[in-house]
Design a protein around this motif. Structure first.
Motif, PDB file in Angstrom:
ATOM      1  N   PHE A   1       0.837  -1.206   0.000  1.00 60.71           N
ATOM      2  CA  PHE A   1       0.000   0.000   0.000  1.00 60.71           C
ATOM      3  C   PHE A   1       0.874   1.259   0.000  1.00 60.71           C
ATOM      4  CE2 PHE A   1      -2.065   3.309   2.629  1.00 60.71           C
ATOM      5  CZ  PHE A   1      -3.178   3.581   1.851  1.00 60.71           C
ATOM      6  N   ARG A   2       1.909   1.253   0.815  1.00 61.48           N
ATOM      7  CA  ARG A   2       2.808   2.410   0.896  1.00 61.48           C
ATOM      8  C   ARG A   2       3.489   2.681  -0.442  1.00 61.48           C
ATOM      9  NH1 ARG A   2       8.070   3.678   1.187  1.00 61.48           N
ATOM     10  NH2 ARG A   2       8.635   1.499   0.877  1.00 61.48           N
ATOM     11  N   THR A   3       4.000   1.645  -1.074  1.00 61.69           N
ATOM     12  CA  THR A   3       4.755   1.829  -2.322  1.00 61.69           C
ATOM     13  C   THR A   3       3.882   2.288  -3.480  1.00 61.69           C
ATOM     14  OG1 THR A   3       4.497  -0.524  -2.876  1.00 61.69           O
ATOM     15  CG2 THR A   3       6.488   0.119  -1.659  1.00 61.69           C
ATOM     16  N   GLN A   4       2.576   1.980  -3.406  1.00 60.95           N
ATOM     17  CA  GLN A   4       1.679   2.324  -4.513  1.00 60.95           C
ATOM     18  C   GLN A   4       0.881   3.604  -4.267  1.00 60.95           C
ATOM     19  OE1 GLN A   4      -0.853  -1.021  -5.398  1.00 60.95           O
ATOM     20  NE2 GLN A   4       0.866  -2.437  -5.715  1.00 60.95           N
ATOM     21  N   SER A   5       1.046   4.183  -3.090  1.00 60.77           N
ATOM     22  CA  SER A   5       0.238   5.346  -2.727  1.00 60.77           C
ATOM     23  C   SER A   5       1.088   6.601  -2.604  1.00 60.77           C
ATOM     24  CB  SER A   5      -0.476   5.085  -1.386  1.00 60.77           C
ATOM     25  OG  SER A   5       0.475   5.060  -0.331  1.00 60.77           O
ATOM     26  N   VAL A   6       0.443   7.679  -2.192  1.00 55.00           N
ATOM     27  CA  VAL A   6       1.147   8.947  -1.999  1.00 55.00           C
ATOM     28  C   VAL A   6       2.132   8.875  -0.844  1.00 55.00           C
ATOM     29  CG1 VAL A   6      -0.709  10.335  -2.973  1.00 55.00           C
ATOM     30  CG2 VAL A   6      -0.729   9.789  -0.530  1.00 55.00           C
ATOM     31  N   PHE A   7       2.056   7.801  -0.060  1.00 56.41           N
ATOM     32  CA  PHE A   7       2.930   7.651   1.105  1.00 56.41           C
ATOM     33  C   PHE A   7       4.265   6.984   0.765  1.00 56.41           C
ATOM     34  CE2 PHE A   7      -1.493   7.308   2.760  1.00 56.41           C
ATOM     35  CZ  PHE A   7      -1.521   8.510   3.455  1.00 56.41           C
ATOM     36  N   HIS A   8       4.540   6.794  -0.527  1.00 58.30           N
ATOM     37  CA  HIS A   8       5.758   6.086  -0.920  1.00 58.30           C
ATOM     38  C   HIS A   8       7.026   6.847  -0.521  1.00 58.30           C
ATOM     39  CE1 HIS A   8       5.149   8.909  -4.289  1.00 58.30           C
ATOM     40  NE2 HIS A   8       6.457   8.886  -4.409  1.00 58.30           N
ATOM     41  N   ILE A   9       6.900   8.141  -0.259  1.00 54.29           N
ATOM     42  CA  ILE A   9       8.078   8.931   0.124  1.00 54.29           C
ATOM     43  C   ILE A   9       8.483   8.679   1.580  1.00 54.29           C
ATOM     44  CG2 ILE A   9       7.584  10.754  -1.553  1.00 54.29           C
ATOM     45  CD1 ILE A   9       6.375  12.399   0.746  1.00 54.29           C
ATOM     46  N   ILE A  10       7.615   8.007   2.338  1.00 51.24           N
ATOM     47  CA  ILE A  10       7.897   7.723   3.743  1.00 51.24           C
ATOM     48  C   ILE A  10       8.635   6.393   3.847  1.00 51.24           C
ATOM     49  CG2 ILE A  10       6.897   7.385   6.040  1.00 51.24           C
ATOM     50  CD1 ILE A  10       4.465   8.975   5.130  1.00 51.24           C
ATOM     51  N   HIS A  11       9.624   6.325   4.700  1.00 52.50           N
ATOM     52  CA  HIS A  11      10.383   5.093   4.908  1.00 52.50           C
ATOM     53  C   HIS A  11       9.449   3.988   5.410  1.00 52.50           C
ATOM     54  CE1 HIS A  11      13.209   2.250   6.784  1.00 52.50           C
ATOM     55  NE2 HIS A  11      14.085   2.703   5.897  1.00 52.50           N
ATOM     56  N   ALA A  12       9.709   2.759   4.985  1.00 51.48           N
ATOM     57  CA  ALA A  12       8.820   1.635   5.287  1.00 51.48           C
ATOM     58  C   ALA A  12       8.595   1.449   6.781  1.00 51.48           C
ATOM     59  CB  ALA A  12       9.388   0.355   4.672  1.00 51.48           C
ATOM     60  N   ASP A  13       9.679   1.427   7.560  1.00 47.21           N
ATOM     61  CA  ASP A  13       9.542   1.215   9.001  1.00 47.21           C
ATOM     62  C   ASP A  13       8.789   2.355   9.671  1.00 47.21           C
ATOM     63  OD1 ASP A  13      10.922  -1.173   8.837  1.00 47.21           O
ATOM     64  OD2 ASP A  13      12.871  -0.265   9.273  1.00 47.21           O
TER      65      ASP A  13
END
Length: 321
Positions: A123-135
């Protein structure tokens, strides 16, 4: 047509079973004097039986055991929900220290987000949140759910409000899963709807009034979090028949989670502005405004707030469709 009839049958059975179970809980609570005692912050004046959350758990248990196809997901969600049910029950019966209650909440939410960590990462990688580090993003999701648990618990201050806000979520999730073809999830959401409708019958009653208690509000909030992660999993990992993009789902989830979070931060802002402790209880919630300032009834206040919440959800849904 057969599918629609199955939906109606599940709703009817869930509602009917919940009516029976709530009647039993009400009788038990009266027999053993398990009451919510009014205090200066209470919006009710009479001793009122609680433990309505037990029925939510029983219906959710049936749905999870019969409809969940993933054994690991079934175990994870049941462990987390059971932990919250137990701490909520102890708080309803004997009172639990805020620190212990918070620890149990953290454990249940961490367990949930840990299990769905792969879906959250996709979800993170495909959304607007991809700029945030995974952890960091996983930590933020966990923190958000923890806030949401307490936000729902805090709006459970007048008859019907927490139940109606939760009802809005599960109505939307039912249509969402139906639209993308995840019928087992749709049936599970529908079972919760039947249980909530049955609870509202008691909660709005004068002679058979029943409160859900902390066990109920915490459980409904936890189930909301778990279903939202199932929505993310269906969209990001299962394709969801390409009905929704990840960013469209993000907007929908913002609308679904909006009211409890908005009310929580609104109250915190007021307390900071007045220079009182942010954890100090008061009557600054929006439902208190309806009751204290506008002099409206619990039913009117709850339905009005829930209607505004549903309007936002519908507006968002039509915007992304």
């Amino acid at each position: 047509m057969d599918l629609i009839l199955n939906f109606l049958l599940v709703l009817f059975l869930s509602f009917s079973l919940s009516i029976i179970l709530n009647s039993i809980v009400l009788k038990y609570a009266r027999k053993y004097s398990i009451y919510d005692v009014p205090n200066k912050r209470s919006s009710h004046l009479q001793l009122t039986p609680r433990l309505g959350g037990l029925v939510f758990f029983f219906i959710f248990l049936i749905g999870t055991l019969t409809l969940s196809v993933d054994l690991k997901a079934r175990i994870t969600i049941l462990v987390g929900s059971t932990m919250l049910l137990l701490v909520g029950l102890f708080d309803d019966l004997r009172s639990v220290s805020p620190r212990f209650k918070l620890i149990v909440q953290i454990m249940s939410i961490v367990l949930l987000t840990w299990f769905y960590s792969d879906s959250i990462e996709v979800f993170r990688t495909q959304s607007v949140f991809h700029i945030i580090h995974a952890d960091l993003f996983l930590f933020l999701v966990t923190s958000f759910f923890l806030l949401f648990l307490n936000a729902v618990n805090l709006i459970d201050g007048i008859n019907g409000l927490a139940a109606l806000i939760s009802l809005n979520f599960f109505i939307c999730s039912t249509f969402f899963f139906y639209q993308i073809g995840c019928f087992s999830n749709a049936f599970e959401s529908l079972m919760i709807i039947g249980s909530i409708l049955a609870f509202l019958f008691f909660n709005f009653s004068k002679n058979r009034k029943l409160f859900m208690g902390d066990s109920g509000s915490l459980l409904l909030a936890f189930v909301t979090c778990s279903i939202s992660l199932e929505m993310i999993h269906a969209t990001c990992c299962l394709g969801a028949n390409n009905q929704f993009t990840v960013n469209q789902l993000t907007l929908l989830l913002v609308a679904l989670f909006s009211y409890p979070i908005f009310d929580l931060f609104r109250v915190i802002f007021i307390r900071v502005k007045k220079r009182t402790g942010i954890f100090q209880a008061d009557r600054n919630h929006l439902h208190h405004f309806f009751i204290d300032k506008l002099k409206k009834s619990h039913v009117f206040s709850s339905i009005s707030i829930a209607a505004l919440h549903m309007l936002l959800i519908l507006t968002t849904y039509f915007f992304i469709s």
